[in-house]
Design a protein around this motif. Structure first.
Motif, PDB file in Angstrom:
ATOM      1  N   GLU A  93      54.704  43.077  35.935  1.00 25.36           N
ATOM      2  CA  GLU A  93      53.540  42.923  36.806  1.00 25.36           C
ATOM      3  C   GLU A  93      52.237  43.079  36.017  1.00 25.36           C
ATOM      4  OE1 GLU A  93      51.674  44.827  40.930  1.00 25.36           O
ATOM      5  OE2 GLU A  93      53.514  45.639  40.061  1.00 25.36           O
ATOM      6  N   VAL A  94      52.185  44.081  35.146  1.00 27.53           N
ATOM      7  CA  VAL A  94      50.992  44.294  34.317  1.00 27.53           C
ATOM      8  C   VAL A  94      50.805  43.139  33.353  1.00 27.53           C
ATOM      9  CG1 VAL A  94      49.983  45.741  32.504  1.00 27.53           C
ATOM     10  CG2 VAL A  94      51.020  46.802  34.519  1.00 27.53           C
ATOM     11  N   LEU A  95      51.886  42.696  32.744  1.00 32.79           N
ATOM     12  CA  LEU A  95      51.798  41.599  31.783  1.00 32.79           C
ATOM     13  C   LEU A  95      51.345  40.306  32.450  1.00 32.79           C
ATOM     14  CD1 LEU A  95      55.042  42.210  29.676  1.00 32.79           C
ATOM     15  CD2 LEU A  95      52.676  42.572  28.938  1.00 32.79           C
ATOM     16  N   LEU A  96      51.806  40.051  33.664  1.00 37.36           N
ATOM     17  CA  LEU A  96      51.445  38.822  34.358  1.00 37.36           C
ATOM     18  C   LEU A  96      49.971  38.821  34.756  1.00 37.36           C
ATOM     19  CD1 LEU A  96      52.462  36.139  35.483  1.00 37.36           C
ATOM     20  CD2 LEU A  96      53.059  37.339  37.598  1.00 37.36           C
ATOM     21  N   ASP A  97      49.434  39.984  35.169  1.00 37.69           N
ATOM     22  CA  ASP A  97      48.015  40.118  35.539  1.00 37.69           C
ATOM     23  C   ASP A  97      47.646  39.163  36.669  1.00 37.69           C
ATOM     24  OD1 ASP A  97      45.510  41.369  35.251  1.00 37.69           O
ATOM     25  OD2 ASP A  97      44.754  39.768  33.971  1.00 37.69           O
ATOM     26  N   ALA A  98      48.524  39.069  37.674  1.00 35.18           N
ATOM     27  CA  ALA A  98      48.302  38.125  38.769  1.00 35.18           C
ATOM     28  C   ALA A  98      47.054  38.451  39.576  1.00 35.18           C
ATOM     29  CB  ALA A  98      49.522  38.090  39.687  1.00 35.18           C
ATOM     30  N   ASP A  99      46.684  39.740  39.644  1.00 35.58           N
ATOM     31  CA  ASP A  99      45.481  40.113  40.381  1.00 35.58           C
ATOM     32  C   ASP A  99      44.234  40.066  39.506  1.00 35.58           C
ATOM     33  OD1 ASP A  99      45.968  42.280  38.766  1.00 35.58           O
ATOM     34  OD2 ASP A  99      46.178  43.742  40.387  1.00 35.58           O
ATOM     35  N   LEU A 100      44.399  39.617  38.256  1.00 40.64           N
ATOM     36  CA  LEU A 100      43.301  39.481  37.286  1.00 40.64           C
ATOM     37  C   LEU A 100      42.663  40.821  36.936  1.00 40.64           C
ATOM     38  CD1 LEU A 100      41.581  36.224  38.610  1.00 40.64           C
ATOM     39  CD2 LEU A 100      43.324  36.439  36.850  1.00 40.64           C
ATOM     40  N   ALA A 101      43.419  41.893  37.065  1.00 44.51           N
ATOM     41  CA  ALA A 101      42.888  43.224  36.753  1.00 44.51           C
ATOM     42  C   ALA A 101      42.445  43.317  35.298  1.00 44.51           C
ATOM     43  CB  ALA A 101      43.936  44.291  37.062  1.00 44.51           C
ATOM     44  N   ARG A 102      43.278  42.829  34.379  1.00 39.95           N
ATOM     45  CA  ARG A 102      42.932  42.944  32.958  1.00 39.95           C
ATOM     46  C   ARG A 102      41.769  42.034  32.594  1.00 39.95           C
ATOM     47  NH1 ARG A 102      46.574  41.165  29.561  1.00 39.95           N
ATOM     48  NH2 ARG A 102      48.310  40.576  30.900  1.00 39.95           N
ATOM     49  N   GLN A 103      41.799  40.782  33.060  1.00 41.85           N
ATOM     50  CA  GLN A 103      40.692  39.879  32.746  1.00 41.85           C
ATOM     51  C   GLN A 103      39.383  40.403  33.316  1.00 41.85           C
ATOM     52  OE1 GLN A 103      41.087  35.578  32.871  1.00 41.85           O
ATOM     53  NE2 GLN A 103      43.287  35.780  33.192  1.00 41.85           N
ATOM     54  N   SER A 104      39.436  40.980  34.519  1.00 40.32           N
ATOM     55  CA  SER A 104      38.237  41.514  35.149  1.00 40.32           C
ATOM     56  C   SER A 104      37.707  42.719  34.378  1.00 40.32           C
ATOM     57  CB  SER A 104      38.527  41.907  36.597  1.00 40.32           C
ATOM     58  OG  SER A 104      39.025  40.808  37.319  1.00 40.32           O
ATOM     59  N   GLU A 105      38.623  43.551  33.895  1.00 40.52           N
ATOM     60  CA  GLU A 105      38.223  44.725  33.118  1.00 40.52           C
ATOM     61  C   GLU A 105      37.519  44.311  31.832  1.00 40.52           C
ATOM     62  OE1 GLU A 105      40.276  48.627  30.925  1.00 40.52           O
ATOM     63  OE2 GLU A 105      41.516  47.174  31.994  1.00 40.52           O
ATOM     64  N   VAL A 106      38.037  43.277  31.192  1.00 41.41           N
ATOM     65  CA  VAL A 106      37.411  42.793  29.960  1.00 41.41           C
ATOM     66  C   VAL A 106      36.032  42.202  30.255  1.00 41.41           C
ATOM     67  CG1 VAL A 106      37.597  41.142  28.059  1.00 41.41           C
ATOM     68  CG2 VAL A 106      39.621  42.380  28.817  1.00 41.41           C
ATOM     69  N   PHE A 107      35.932  41.420  31.343  1.00 44.04           N
ATOM     70  CA  PHE A 107      34.635  40.869  31.716  1.00 44.04           C
ATOM     71  C   PHE A 107      33.632  41.984  32.007  1.00 44.04           C
ATOM     72  CE2 PHE A 107      31.953  39.471  35.424  1.00 44.04           C
ATOM     73  CZ  PHE A 107      30.981  38.842  34.649  1.00 44.04           C
ATOM     74  N   ALA A 108      34.063  43.027  32.708  1.00 47.29           N
ATOM     75  CA  ALA A 108      33.169  44.137  33.026  1.00 47.29           C
ATOM     76  C   ALA A 108      32.674  44.821  31.754  1.00 47.29           C
ATOM     77  CB  ALA A 108      33.883  45.144  33.926  1.00 47.29           C
ATOM     78  N   ALA A 109      33.572  44.998  30.787  1.00 52.95           N
ATOM     79  CA  ALA A 109      33.166  45.612  29.521  1.00 52.95           C
ATOM     80  C   ALA A 109      32.171  44.725  28.788  1.00 52.95           C
ATOM     81  CB  ALA A 109      34.393  45.869  28.651  1.00 52.95           C
ATOM     82  N   LEU A 110      32.397  43.423  28.806  1.00 48.64           N
ATOM     83  CA  LEU A 110      31.483  42.481  28.166  1.00 48.64           C
ATOM     84  C   LEU A 110      30.129  42.497  28.864  1.00 48.64           C
ATOM     85  CD1 LEU A 110      31.083  40.200  26.084  1.00 48.64           C
ATOM     86  CD2 LEU A 110      32.042  38.608  27.774  1.00 48.64           C
ATOM     87  N   TYR A 111      30.134  42.513  30.185  1.00 46.83           N
ATOM     88  CA  TYR A 111      28.895  42.567  30.971  1.00 46.83           C
ATOM     89  C   TYR A 111      28.075  43.797  30.581  1.00 46.83           C
ATOM     90  CZ  TYR A 111      25.870  42.649  35.129  1.00 46.83           C
ATOM     91  OH  TYR A 111      24.789  42.669  35.970  1.00 46.83           O
ATOM     92  N   LYS A 112      28.732  44.945  30.510  1.00 42.32           N
ATOM     93  CA  LYS A 112      28.025  46.186  30.185  1.00 42.32           C
ATOM     94  C   LYS A 112      27.536  46.195  28.739  1.00 42.32           C
ATOM     95  CE  LYS A 112      30.488  48.723  33.768  1.00 42.32           C
ATOM     96  NZ  LYS A 112      31.497  49.758  34.096  1.00 42.32           N
TER      97      LYS A 112
END
Length: 308
Positions: A93-112
C-alpha cells in the motif's frame, strides 16, 4: 501562445533533494521571472510532466515568479530511491501510493523550500491539473502549505475513480510490463489520445508519450501509474475540502468534453470545496491546455489578475 518555442526554451535546471524515512528524492525544477514577483506554481498530473504548462509559464513569468517541476517518477525527476534497511519491509500500500501521500509530501517539502526565498507573508498561487489537484489539496490540508489561491483544472479529487484501462492493467500487470515496441507504444498513444477532445499534432504526441516508451523504466513507470490510479483514494482529505474554500479563493476549470472525469464532477467539487466558481470550457477534453489553449489562457489570466 507558441507552444513549440516555449517548450524548447524551458529546461528544468535545478534539483531539490528530499529524504524521508523510506525514500530519497531528486526533484528537477526551474523558476522563471523576477523573484520579487508573486509566486505562481504549476502542478502536473499523470501521465504528464511539467511540459504541459510551458505555453503558459513564459508569458506569465512577466508578472509572476513561476515555478515548474516534475513529480517523482515523471519526466526529469527519477522515482524515489528506497533507503530502508536490510530486513525491513514496506507494505504494498505504501509502495503503491494510491492516495498520493508520498508525492504530496514531497511537493509540500518543495513548496516550503521555495517559500524560504519569498517576501515575508507571501503565499503562492497554485494551478493544478489531473492528480496534481489531489496533491495540492493534501499539501494544503495535511502539510501546512498556505496558498494565496488555488485553481483546479480537470482534477482528480472526488471518487468514484477508475477507468476500464486502469482495471485491465491492474489485473494484468505482468502482461503489460512484458509489452514492448510498437504494441506498448500503441497502448500509450491510445490512452493519451483519449484525453484530448481534438487531435494532438505529432510533435505534441511525441512529447507526451516519450517518457513512457523510450526505456524499460519508462514502460514500467507507465504501468505503475495505471495500477496506482486504479486504487486512487481521497479518504484522508475529502471530508475536509470545505476548509479550503472557506480560507482561500478557489476556482475550478473543466473541459466540457472530458472523457476521463465527467464535467458534472466540477459542480460536485465546487460544493465540496466551497469554491468561488466553475468555468466550463467548450470544445475541450481532459487536456484542456491543448484543446483550447487560448481559452484556458484567458481564464487563468483573469483569475490570477483578480486574486493577486
Amino acid at each position: 501562445m507558441d507552444t513549440s518555442s516555449s517548450s524548447s526554451t524551458i529546461k528544468l535546471n535545478q534539483t531539490f533533494h528530499h529524504s524521508t524515512a523510506l525514500f530519497e528524492y531528486q526533484i528537477r525544477w526551474i523558476s522563471l521571472g523576477d523573484a520579487a514577483s508573486p509566486p505562481l506554481i504549476f502542478v502536473h498530473g499523470t501521465p504528464w510532466t511539467s511540459q504541459v504548462w510551458h505555453s503558459y509559464a513564459l508569458p506569465l513569468s512577466r508578472y509572476f515568479h513561476v515555478y515548474l517541476f516534475d513529480n517523482p517518477g515523471f519526466g526529469d525527476s527519477p522515482l524515489g530511491k528506497p533507503v530502508w534497511g536490510e530486513g525491513e519491509t514496506v507494505s504494498d500500500e505504501v509502495l503503491l501510493d494510491a492516495d498520493l501521500a508520498r508525492q504530496s509530501e514531497v511537493f509540500a517539502a518543495l513548496y516550503k523550500f521555495w517559500a524560504q526565498g519569498w517576501r515575508q507573508g507571501s503565499k503562492a498561487h497554485v494551478v493544478a491539473h489531473d492528480h496534481g489537484g489531489l496533491m495540492s489539496l493534501r499539501a494544503y490540508l495535511l502539510h501546512g502549505c498556505d496558498y494565496g489561491s488555488l485553481c483546479l483544472i480537470d482534477v482528480v479529487a472526488l471518487g468514484p475513480f477508475g477507468q476500464p484501462l486502469f482495471k485491465l492493467v491492474a489485473e494484468n500487470k505482468a502482461v503489460f510490463e512484458a509489452l514492448t515496441g510498437p504494441v506498448f507504444e500503441g497502448v500509450v498513444e491510445s490512452y493519451i489520445r483519449d484525453a484530448a477532445h481534438k487531435g494532438l499534432d505529432g510533435e505534441t504526441m511525441e512529447m507526451l508519450k516519450r517518457p513512457w516508451v523510450a526505456s524499460e523504466n519508462g514502460r514500467k513507470g507507465f504501468v505503475r501509474q495505471m495500477v496506482q490510479a486504479n486504487s486512487r483514494s481521497t479518504e484522508d482529505v475529502e471530508g475536509r475540502y470545505h476548509e479550503v474554500g472557506e480560507k482561500i479563493p478557489v476556482r475550478i476549470i473543466w473541459g466540457k468534453e472530458d472523457k476521463w472525469i465527467p464535467v458534472e464532477t466540477a459542480e460536485r467539487l465546487k460544493e465540496k470545496l466551497h469554491a468561488k466558481d466553475v468555468v466550463v470550457i467548450e470544445g475541450a477534453g481532459h487536456l484542456v491546455m491543448y484543446d483550447e489553449e487560448g481559452k484556458l489562457g484567458v481564464e487563468l489570466g483573469w483569475w490570477l489578475n483578480n486574486v493577486v
